[in-house]
Design an enzyme around this catalytic site. Structure first.
Site, PDB file in Angstrom:
ATOM      1  N   CYS A  35     -53.448 -24.740  96.467  1.00  0.00           N
ATOM      2  CA  CYS A  35     -52.062 -25.142  96.231  1.00  0.00           C
ATOM      3  C   CYS A  35     -51.687 -24.745  94.865  1.00  0.00           C
ATOM      4  CB  CYS A  35     -52.181 -26.897  96.320  1.00  0.00           C
ATOM      5  SG  CYS A  35     -50.609 -27.432  95.807  1.00  0.00           S
ATOM      6  N   CYS A  52     -49.400 -27.379  92.656  1.00  0.00           N
ATOM      7  CA  CYS A  52     -50.019 -28.630  92.153  1.00  0.00           C
ATOM      8  C   CYS A  52     -51.758 -28.807  92.767  1.00  0.00           C
ATOM      9  CB  CYS A  52     -49.380 -29.922  92.496  1.00  0.00           C
ATOM     10  SG  CYS A  52     -48.774 -29.895  94.265  1.00  0.00           S
ATOM     11  N   SER A  53     -52.070 -29.653  93.716  1.00  0.00           N
ATOM     12  CA  SER A  53     -53.416 -29.735  93.967  1.00  0.00           C
ATOM     13  C   SER A  53     -53.411 -30.383  95.547  1.00  0.00           C
ATOM     14  CB  SER A  53     -53.860 -31.032  93.097  1.00  0.00           C
ATOM     15  OG  SER A  53     -53.214 -32.259  93.336  1.00  0.00           O
ATOM     16  N   CYS A  54     -52.587 -30.087  96.485  1.00  0.00           N
ATOM     17  CA  CYS A  54     -52.475 -30.416  97.824  1.00  0.00           C
ATOM     18  C   CYS A  54     -53.872 -29.958  98.286  1.00  0.00           C
ATOM     19  CB  CYS A  54     -51.408 -30.011  98.422  1.00  0.00           C
ATOM     20  SG  CYS A  54     -49.885 -30.743  97.830  1.00  0.00           S
TER      21      CYS A  54
END
Lengths: 109, 208
Positions: B113, B116-118
């Protein structure tokens, strides 16, 4: 990052150092931040959506984005969204944070 | 914390937090307390949500992968609609849509991702730190083979490497190839070969 129009969170394809493989176990307060988002984003409450969380994180500013830890960014963003929606006021938050800090100092005295 | 011996009350050990409490930890406590007082959430709901996330782990994803390796019809359903196939195994993907990408003949997949951090957190738990950090997010889309190399994974030059960039609502997971030499293995045995990192795509499953 000097690309016009590129946000500091938008780092795909930019040069960076080696992947640091160290990992840490999540602390209880970090899990609670995660839990708050899960609850606040559910269909019943629908108070903080995932895209609102991300927008809030992206609006923290480049310095905070780089300096805060992951769940510090999350709670900062969640708090901003809740303040924006009037779930609580900044006065209430400020007073409560002062109380929390005072309790901690009491514990440590 | 001073150790003068003057205080007589018992110190309950702090929950496992890293370093001294920060401004943002105080913010978490304050926000949680305000939300509870205002009836938005209950303390019990917060506790239950923490427990539920603790229960999500790569073992859950390994079960899905092992089923897909054992049952071609399940695999087809998994690739068509990941969330629905997981639901068959009693796994709730929550509000997120799971897209499973299968490794194949001369084809390797890896997920990231960049924004971000999906991550498929409802299936395999919270992401490792490096998944959320700048180096991985920046580089894996530009030089995936070099990044995979840092994980000890060498992909031959004539293989295609596909990098999938996740979004808030759509989460990818890699379906690795079933290792050779596992004919006749049970799903439980197969699941033992499936690691978190091979479902991210930075490594291959363990060898039998």
């Amino acid at each position: 990052m000097s690309d016009p129009g590129r946000g500091y969170h938008d780092m795909g394809g930019l040069p960076a150092g080696p992947v640091e493989r160290g990992e840490h176990d999540y602390a209880l307060w970090e899990k609670r931040v995660d839990a708050l988002l899960v609850l606040l984003s559910d269909k019943e409450r629908d108070l903080v959506r995932v895209d609102e969380l991300r927008r809030g994180i992206e609006q923290l500013g480049a310095k905070a984005y780089d300096e805060l830890s992951y769940y510090e960014r999350w709670i900062a963003s969640i708090t901003g969204v809740l303040l924006g929606k009037g779930v609580f006021t900044s006065d209430e938050l400020g007073r409560r944070m002062a109380e929390v800090e005072a309790r901690r100092r009491g514990d440590e005295a | 914390m001073s150790d003068t011996g003057q205080h007589s009350h018992d110190h309950t050990p702090r929950p496992d937090q890293d370093g001294p409490p920060s401004y943002y930890q105080a913010m978490e406590t304050a926000v949680r307390e305000l939300l509870i007082e205002k009836g938005v959430v209950t303390a019990e709901e917060v506790r239950a949500a923490v427990e539920a996330m603790d229960a999500r782990s790569p073992a859950q994803g390994a079960r899905v992968v092992a089923r897909a390796w054992s049952d071609p019809k399940f695999k087809a359903r998994l690739l068509k609609d990941g969330s629905a196939a997981c639901a068959e195994l009693g796994i709730d993907m929550g509000p997120t849509h799971l897209v499973v990408v299968a490794n194949g003949d001369k084809l390797h997949n890896v997920i990231v991702c960049t924004l971000c951090s999906c991550y498929p957190r409802f299936l395999i738990g919270l992401p490792p730190d490096w998944y959320k950090a700048r180096a991985y997010r920046s580089r894996v889309v530009r030089e995936p083979r070099a990044v995979l190399g840092e994980f000890g994974t060498e992909i031959p030059d004539d293989w295609e490497v596909r990098v999938h960039d996740s979004t808030a609502d759509m989460r990818y997971m890699v379906l690795p190839r079933r290792p050779e030499g596992t004919e006749g293995w049970s799903e439980e045995q197969l699941a033992g070969l499936v690691t978190r990192d091979c479902m991210i795509g930075v490594t291959l499953p363990k060898s039998p």
